[in-house]
Design a protein around this motif. Structure first.
Motif, PDB file in Angstrom:
ATOM      1  N   ALA A 294       0.828  -1.210   0.000  1.00 20.12           N
ATOM      2  CA  ALA A 294       0.000   0.000   0.000  1.00 20.12           C
ATOM      3  C   ALA A 294       0.861   1.257   0.000  1.00 20.12           C
ATOM      4  N   VAL A 295       1.901   1.257   0.811  1.00 14.53           N
ATOM      5  CA  VAL A 295       2.830   2.393   0.841  1.00 14.53           C
ATOM      6  C   VAL A 295       3.508   2.532  -0.524  1.00 14.53           C
TER       7      VAL A 295
ATOM      8  N   LEU B  50       2.354   1.635  -3.454  1.00 14.25           N
ATOM      9  CA  LEU B  50       1.400   2.173  -4.434  1.00 14.25           C
ATOM     10  C   LEU B  50       1.249   3.679  -4.288  1.00 14.25           C
ATOM     11  N   LEU B  51       1.199   4.161  -3.067  1.00 14.22           N
ATOM     12  CA  LEU B  51       1.112   5.599  -2.827  1.00 14.22           C
ATOM     13  C   LEU B  51       2.374   6.311  -3.331  1.00 14.22           C
TER      14      LEU B  51
ATOM     15  N   ALA C 182       2.270   6.365  -7.128  1.00 19.63           N
ATOM     16  CA  ALA C 182       1.331   7.386  -7.597  1.00 19.63           C
ATOM     17  C   ALA C 182       1.940   8.782  -7.469  1.00 19.63           C
ATOM     18  N   THR C 183       2.659   9.022  -6.376  1.00 18.77           N
ATOM     19  CA  THR C 183       3.340  10.306  -6.187  1.00 18.77           C
ATOM     20  C   THR C 183       4.379  10.524  -7.273  1.00 18.77           C
TER      21      THR C 183
ATOM     22  N   VAL D 212       8.080   9.729   0.138  1.00 14.33           N
ATOM     23  CA  VAL D 212       6.741   9.268   0.526  1.00 14.33           C
ATOM     24  C   VAL D 212       6.804   7.820   1.013  1.00 14.33           C
TER      25      VAL D 212
ATOM     26  N   GLY E 239       5.925   6.570   4.796  1.00 11.92           N
ATOM     27  CA  GLY E 239       4.882   5.564   4.993  1.00 11.92           C
ATOM     28  C   GLY E 239       5.388   4.326   5.707  1.00 11.92           C
TER      29      GLY E 239
END
Length: 153
Positions: free
Chosen positions: A24-25, A27-28, A31-32, A62, A66
């Protein structure tokens, strides 16, 4: 009665939670990286290498935040700047794995279509780089106290 099977199941469950949190981290962070790269290349019209370098650093930051505040919050020991430097090195190694997969496919094997480049770099390369990043982050950046972390915790 032995507690070994229960502990093994609990450890597996914790490992699954760790993997899902790491994903999940990631993927974030991805995306960033993608959004910033697109913005830097589009409206700001930066050259592609500068845009990618900046978006890569932002994505790493990021991901580090995370993982430090979420996935590995109970393992955060040592100086934060040292952990970030190690984390950045692990992520840079992952980026090199992706580039190597793309180079081998494109120049070594002669698969030069856009689809082949995407499969090699963003498919195979990303999968191998993610495994390296997970292992490196867990083993070197947020290692279990007093020892190198193993795959099984």
């Amino acid at each position: 009665m032995t507690w070994a099977p229960l502990r093994a199941r609990l450890r597996l469950r914790l490992d699954c939670r760790e993997v899902l949190s790491f994903a999940a981290v990631g993927l974030l962070a991805y995306a960033t990286d993608l959004a910033l790269f697109t913005w830097l290349r589009g409206p700001l019209d930066l050259d592609p290498l500068t845009a990618k370098a900046l978006s890569f650093v932002a994505g790493c930051t990021v991901a580090y935040a995370g993982n430090a505040l979420g996935t590995y919050r109970n393992r955060a020991t040592g100086a934060p700047w040292r952990r970030y430097a190690l984390f950045f090195a692990v992520n840079a190694a992952g980026a090199l794995v992706q580039l190597l997969c793309l180079a081998v496919s494109h120049y070594g094997l002669g698969y030069t279509s856009q689809r082949a480049d995407t499969v090699a770099g963003a498919g195979v390369g990303m999968a191998l780089a993610t495994l390296l990043r997970f292992w490196g982050t867990r083993t070197w950046v947020f290692r279990a106290e007093g020892r190198l972390a193993s795959w099984t915790g």
